[in-house]
Write a protein that holds these residues in place. Structure first.
Motif, mmCIF file in Angstrom:
data_model
loop_
_atom_site.group_PDB
_atom_site.id
_atom_site.type_symbol
_atom_site.label_atom_id
_atom_site.label_comp_id
_atom_site.label_asym_id
_atom_site.label_seq_id
_atom_site.Cartn_x
_atom_site.Cartn_y
_atom_site.Cartn_z
ATOM 1 N N ARG A 170 34.434 38.359 19.252
ATOM 2 C CA ARG A 170 34.767 39.104 18.034
ATOM 3 C C ARG A 170 35.171 38.115 16.962
ATOM 4 N NH1 ARG A 170 38.935 43.514 19.427
ATOM 5 N NH2 ARG A 170 38.547 43.965 17.252
ATOM 6 N N TYR A 171 34.736 38.373 15.725
ATOM 7 C CA TYR A 171 35.001 37.452 14.622
ATOM 8 C C TYR A 171 35.143 38.205 13.314
ATOM 9 C CZ TYR A 171 30.011 38.055 13.705
ATOM 10 O OH TYR A 171 28.776 38.594 13.449
ATOM 11 N N LYS A 172 35.629 37.496 12.323
ATOM 12 C CA LYS A 172 35.740 37.980 10.942
ATOM 13 C C LYS A 172 35.082 36.952 10.049
ATOM 14 C CE LYS A 172 38.446 41.589 11.495
ATOM 15 N NZ LYS A 172 38.123 42.917 11.044
ATOM 16 N N TYR A 173 34.701 37.383 8.854
ATOM 17 C CA TYR A 173 34.094 36.479 7.882
ATOM 18 C C TYR A 173 35.167 35.787 7.051
ATOM 19 C CZ TYR A 173 29.610 38.563 8.907
ATOM 20 O OH TYR A 173 28.469 38.979 9.547
ATOM 21 N N ASP A 174 34.901 34.509 6.726
ATOM 22 C CA ASP A 174 35.784 33.828 5.791
ATOM 23 C C ASP A 174 35.202 33.969 4.384
ATOM 24 O OD1 ASP A 174 33.785 31.882 5.451
ATOM 25 O OD2 ASP A 174 34.746 30.454 6.788
ATOM 26 N N ARG A 175 35.886 33.458 3.396
ATOM 27 C CA ARG A 175 35.439 33.633 2.012
ATOM 28 C C ARG A 175 34.257 32.741 1.640
ATOM 29 N NH1 ARG A 175 40.005 30.551 -1.560
ATOM 30 N NH2 ARG A 175 40.218 28.800 -0.153
ATOM 31 N N HIS A 176 33.854 31.863 2.542
ATOM 32 C CA HIS A 176 32.742 30.959 2.269
ATOM 33 C C HIS A 176 31.454 31.380 2.983
ATOM 34 C CE1 HIS A 176 35.587 28.305 0.337
ATOM 35 N NE2 HIS A 176 36.330 28.337 1.433
ATOM 36 N N GLY A 177 31.466 32.536 3.625
ATOM 37 C CA GLY A 177 30.284 33.015 4.325
ATOM 38 C C GLY A 177 30.203 32.596 5.783
ATOM 39 N N GLY A 178 31.173 31.831 6.231
ATOM 40 C CA GLY A 178 31.239 31.459 7.642
ATOM 41 C C GLY A 178 32.041 32.505 8.390
ATOM 42 N N ILE A 179 32.341 32.226 9.633
ATOM 43 C CA ILE A 179 33.157 33.138 10.425
ATOM 44 C C ILE A 179 34.337 32.392 11.017
ATOM 45 C CG2 ILE A 179 31.251 34.697 10.966
ATOM 46 C CD1 ILE A 179 31.105 33.391 13.755
ATOM 47 N N TRP A 180 35.322 33.142 11.449
ATOM 48 C CA TRP A 180 36.466 32.587 12.168
ATOM 49 C C TRP A 180 36.828 33.575 13.262
ATOM 50 C CZ3 TRP A 180 40.968 35.402 12.322
ATOM 51 C CH2 TRP A 180 41.117 36.393 11.348
ATOM 52 N N THR A 181 37.561 33.107 14.232
ATOM 53 C CA THR A 181 38.010 33.957 15.325
ATOM 54 C C THR A 181 39.355 33.429 15.816
ATOM 55 O OG1 THR A 181 37.305 35.052 17.360
ATOM 56 C CG2 THR A 181 36.813 32.697 17.181
ATOM 57 N N THR A 182 39.804 33.941 16.931
ATOM 58 C CA THR A 182 41.070 33.489 17.506
ATOM 59 C C THR A 182 40.835 32.990 18.928
ATOM 60 O OG1 THR A 182 41.587 35.656 18.432
ATOM 61 C CG2 THR A 182 42.376 35.214 16.188
ATOM 62 N N LEU A 183 41.776 32.245 19.429
ATOM 63 C CA LEU A 183 41.696 31.803 20.817
ATOM 64 C C LEU A 183 41.711 33.001 21.759
ATOM 65 C CD1 LEU A 183 43.996 28.645 20.922
ATOM 66 C CD2 LEU A 183 41.515 28.748 21.063
ATOM 67 N N ASP A 184 42.448 34.044 21.407
ATOM 68 C CA ASP A 184 42.480 35.246 22.239
ATOM 69 C C ASP A 184 41.095 35.891 22.321
ATOM 70 O OD1 ASP A 184 45.180 34.933 22.754
ATOM 71 O OD2 ASP A 184 45.797 36.278 21.142
ATOM 72 N N ALA A 185 40.362 35.923 21.200
ATOM 73 C CA ALA A 185 39.018 36.503 21.206
ATOM 74 C C ALA A 185 38.068 35.654 22.045
ATOM 75 C CB ALA A 185 38.491 36.640 19.781
ATOM 76 N N LEU A 186 38.199 34.344 21.970
ATOM 77 C CA LEU A 186 37.370 33.468 22.803
ATOM 78 C C LEU A 186 37.688 33.670 24.279
ATOM 79 C CD1 LEU A 186 37.398 30.130 20.786
ATOM 80 C CD2 LEU A 186 35.469 31.679 21.124
#
Length: 73
Positions: free
Chosen positions: A37-53
């Motif tokens: 599971r991820y969210k988008y950053d303001r630059h068009g990339g994505i980020w996630t959390t260690l918990d999601a990984l």
């Protein structure tokens, strides 16, 4: 930012550890195939959390999405 946040450049490295960094679309497809599971950053990339990984790896139970209170009626 917290060290529990995994930024886009780290996800690029996980997606393709050898060779040039993959494009954002490639990283998104990879994350979806892996169940991350991820969210988008303001630059068009994505980020996630260690918990999601960890949840995608099956190491912990995925957290339930918080629904709206109106949906519980």
């Amino acid at each position: 930012m917290s060290s529990r946040i995994v930024q886009f450049n780290a996800l690029q490295e996980l997606c393709a550890p050898h060779g040039p960094p993959p494009r954002a679309a490639t990283v998104r497809r990879w994350a979806e195939r892996q169940g991350i599971r991820y969210k988008y950053d303001r630059h068009g990339g994505i980020w996630t959390t260690l918990d999601a990984l960890n949840a995608a790896l099956g190491l912990v139970e995925p957290q339930q999405l918080q629904g709206r209170e109106e949906d519980n009626i």
